[in-house]
Design an enzyme around this catalytic site. Structure first.
Site: not given
Ligand code: BV8
Ligand code: ZN
Length: 246
Positions: A74, A131, A190-191, A123, A215-216, A134
């Protein structure tokens, strides 16, 4: 040429009169740069993995090489693409309004490359490596998979927030404050399924801001958006700026 949705004149006025504009972006804003969104099927050898399974501390614990190689691929893809018109328009908007903050879920660094400065990466950023023990940021690393920390010999990892890891406290606080204080809240590409980022537009609406979704397609956030601008961000956001400021 994708036709531009009509921009309500009341939104144009709201943007022109805004003291503070806040923005939340997701993978859709980088789609037109060629960065696959999270919901786009993973290609090649990654097709059989759910990104949400790979982007976790457990996955790295279980198979550090697999996760490190996924991020390396990536990182190489991101280095090979450029910001698009949506990124540049948001960097331009920052310069045209008194108060502004862009909070992104994207780890691709394209907003910063487009010139955004009032920016928080909720994010993390895939171009940074740290690391896993550390947390020292590594400026360079060997081609091992994964390479090791020169200070403590633990594995290096991407400086991103994995699922079930806490967001950077300062970034999260700045994004929450901007949502509370803004007059206009733009949520683009964002979704709205990943928390706590997905809570921000509702906080802004609750605080009295006008919420604009770009968003489309409809998302769970459409229900709280005053304006739903259906089109690609690279077309809609430049049109929004032209309507409000040219
Ligand atoms: C946490 C980095 C405390 C890594 C990412 C409450 C309810 C339910 C679940 C939870 C909650 N609170 C916490 C959770 C758990 C979890 C969560 O949310 N799970 C979800 C799946 C239900 N959240 C976490 O774990 C967060 N930490 O809460 O810590 C904790 C600790 C212990 C236990 C519990 C809680 C951390 C979340 C961050 C994770 N890291 N990324 C990497 O990138 O590899 S998330 C990653 O996925 C992205 O950063 C982004 O956030 C997400 C993807 O979503 P989008 O960016 O919206 O992309 P997606 O593909 O889904 O959609 C694209 C959209 O664009 C679509 O709508 C499409 O129609 C549109 N589109 C397409 N083309 C276009 C367009 N729009 C405009 N123009 C275009 N051309
Ligand atoms: Zn280290």
């Amino acid at each position: 040429m994708t036709d531009t949705p009509t921009i309500p004149s009341s939104l144009v006025d709201a943007l022109r009169d805004a003291r503070f504009v806040a923005v939340l972006t997701g993978a859709g804003v980088s789609a037109e740069s060629g960065v696959p969104t999270f919901r786009d099927a993973q290609s090649g050898l990654w097709a059989k993995y759910d990104p949400r399974e790979l982007a976790t501390p457990e996955a790295f614990e279980r198979n550090p090489k697999l996760v490190w190689d996924w991020y390396s691929e990536r990182r190489a893809k991101v280095a090979a693409v450029a910001p698009n018109l949506a990124h540049f328009a948001l960097a331009d908007l920052e310069r045209r309004v008194p108060g502004f903050l862009l909070a992104t879920q994207n780890v691709d660094g394209l907003h910063a490359r487009a010139g955004s400065r009032k920016l928080v990466e909720l994010h993390g950023n895939i171009t940074r490596v740290k690391c896993s023990r550390c947390h020292a940021i590594a400026d360079s690393w060997s081609d091992a998979s994964p390479p090791r920390c020169v200070a403590c010999n633990a594995y290096l990892r991407p400086d991103v927030v994995w699922f079930y890891e806490l967001l950077p406290a300062d970034a999260e606080a700045a994004a929450e404050q901007a949502a509370r204080e803004c007059d206009v809240y733009i949520v683009a590409g964002t979704s709205g399924e990943v928390y706590p980022a997905a809570e921000l537009p509702a906080r802004a609406r609750h605080a009295g801001a006008r919420v604009v979704e770009v968003n489309p397609t409809a998302t769970p956030l459409s229900a709280i958006a005053h304006d739903k601008l259906r089109g690609p961000a690279g077309v809609v956001i430049p049109a929004l700026l032209r309507a409000a400021f040219d």
